[in-house]
Design a protein around this motif. Sequence first.
Motif: not given
Lengths: 446, 316
Positions: A224, A227, A235, A237-238, B264, B267-268, B270
């Motif tokens: 992550n 990206p 890939y 994101g969630s 960036i 993105n991590v 979560d």
Amino acid sequence: MKSLIGWGSKPVDSHVNEKTDQQWSLFRKLMLGLTPGQYLGQALRNPFNWILGIIFAIGLPLIAYRFIFGLSAVTHASNDYPWGLFLGFGLFTMVPLSASGFMLGTAVEIFGRHDFEPIERLALLNGLLGYLFAVIYLLVDLGQPWRLPYPMVVSFGPAAVLFLVAWHVATYLSVQVAEVSVSFFEWIGWLGGKRFIRRIALGLTVSGIILSTLHQGALGALFNYAPGKVHPLWYSGSFQWIFFFCSSIPAGLSMVIAVSTVVKKTMAWRCDDNFKENLDRCTLGLAKGASLALITYLAIKLIGVAHDNEWGYLATGWGAWFLFEMAVGVVLPIILFAYAIRHQVVAIARVGAFVTIFGIVLNRLNTTLIVFNWNLYQEIPHIFEVIIAVTLFAVYVVVYRFILYRLPIIFSWKEQPQEALAAEAARPAPIKTSNAPIGAMYRKID
Amino acid sequence: MSGISRRRFLAASVAGCAATTLAGPKKALAAGSFTGYPDGMGVLVDLTRCIGCRSCEAACNKEQNLPAPDKSFDDKSVFDETFHGGKQKRRPDENAYTVVNRYNPDGSDPLYRKVQCNHCNEPACLSSCFVNAYTKTKEGAVVYNPNVCVGCRNCLVACPFGIPGYSYSSAFDPVVKKCIFCHETRLKNGLPPACVDVCPQEALTFGKRKELIKIGHQRIQTHPGRYVNHLYGENELGGTSWMYLSPVNFDEVGFDPNPGNEPIINNVKDFLGTVPMVLAIWPAMFTGFHLLAKKREHDKNNQDTEKQHGEEGGDQ
């Protein structure tokens, strides 16, 4: 070894030499009860050892070369592909293939599936060695490996995903050492240690699940950070961490099936009847678990494509490659497992397990190397990098075999009469349960 | 006689807590985006002014004591160099913290783009580093501490601009090498970096980032025909200290045209957010599963023994 057994030698499986009625010395235990001459003789007669010897003769000097002349001497040392085979295979692939420890630990200790006990120790050992060698691959790859403990003691970056991986892998490695130490304590004959581990087994197993959930997922979450670099089809994101976690389940289970298949073929002399007689049943049980996890994985991968609306990519060349990975690495093993379970054909389940492993290796190498920088250029690993990766894997095989030959993993240690009685009282009798969660679905179909 | 004793339950809970503690403090990182220090400095790069003289490269090389290049800094043939089957132009590495590349959009006059660390407000390298080797200074520079770096190269993976280089050839002291905005020698003392100082065309403007944003938009307004209406780096990936003005669309001069405005680290977030939840919920959930399984086993055994009329029951 086989021929020696033919001549009347018997591998060590208790503290007492049955022929002389004397206690085995530690040295003789290490020698499998043979004399040094006999031991060397059987080792030299095994052609596999010669293959290993050739690999080591080429690979070990190369590893020394890497530490003297730096990473650029054995890898392509790329700023665009900072992670090559050592991490792509060694870390990102070995770790999911070693999820077996926590899977079988959960099944036996948490869900009370004592019918899997004959194979539990093999699964635990597989987990321990996989993680150990993931760390060894990492040490070869790190620029300054002597600083490996830095995230624990010198400087903390707690907001980084890798910080979590480092802590969890280190902690989980200790947990696995404790879990496997039961066999070691039996082997050296220290029952106090064994009893202590048995008492904390539940705690160890639960922390194993927590740590595994998080660091298996964290390996996915590492991507992550990049990206734009990983192709959208690989890939999410969630869901990236869930993909990695979910696919580690069939990976770990299939690895146990694969290793037990190799063990059964190549070291049958070391397996006891309990292991041999239960292996087929256990294999089908593991196959059920693996196929359910694979079906789930297939479903969430589809959800991943739908969630990010990536259908358009499926029509491209990368899409074909993605579909190939899904078809061969996921759908094919599902079919093989389903057939094997439906018709009780263990051999097909074993093939399915090897195909699953292939699929996982492909997926991890895709994510780390092949579709990484998909719009830049393709990195082909340096030949020395490949040789070192193979060499480390050969070391892994040797260590694995060394332990399986000696510790009571695939055979039971013959306890002294009074010990046996105590153990009988402490341990619940194995019960063939038929109403446990894993595999319940198939039973309904049947 | 229950399947699980209170002691075993407690032991499991303690193990869970121990795991939580061992896992170290995880920042929840739910705070809003950080948009840079109020007095952070930056540089505005105007591609319309750059003539590709490479004097910034030379100045950087001298200021940072980098090894002498293979081709001299006067040599313009480097602009023709491409790598990996023409797919890549020159990029910064361990020997060069900045490089200038030439582009010929639509066969028109060549444009030159200087590449160096953009000094993000929320740097990906910093947020991916597990030993906290990176710092965003209050002056705006992203600096690196080689004394704690383990060499995992996660920062190279994370950097969306492909900036950091690693000294792979060093066996005993390999480190990350990248532009540090001349932080130690100049920026700390309020001086512009060497490359800005030397630029003969004033293609590089040094100033407070906030002021540079205003200047950038003013130039676009004053000369609407000269620039595309976009200040690259104002919002990209959470904003960067170095920003660009271009006469053509940014993808024609080698920029990622749409990296998004989220830093960036988002993105991590979560995943990092689920960590404390797993740590807190899993112990109880799986111990609960265990209790259920034990109970069922226990009941089943009891049934069996009832059938056998009075043999000893229980599972322990």
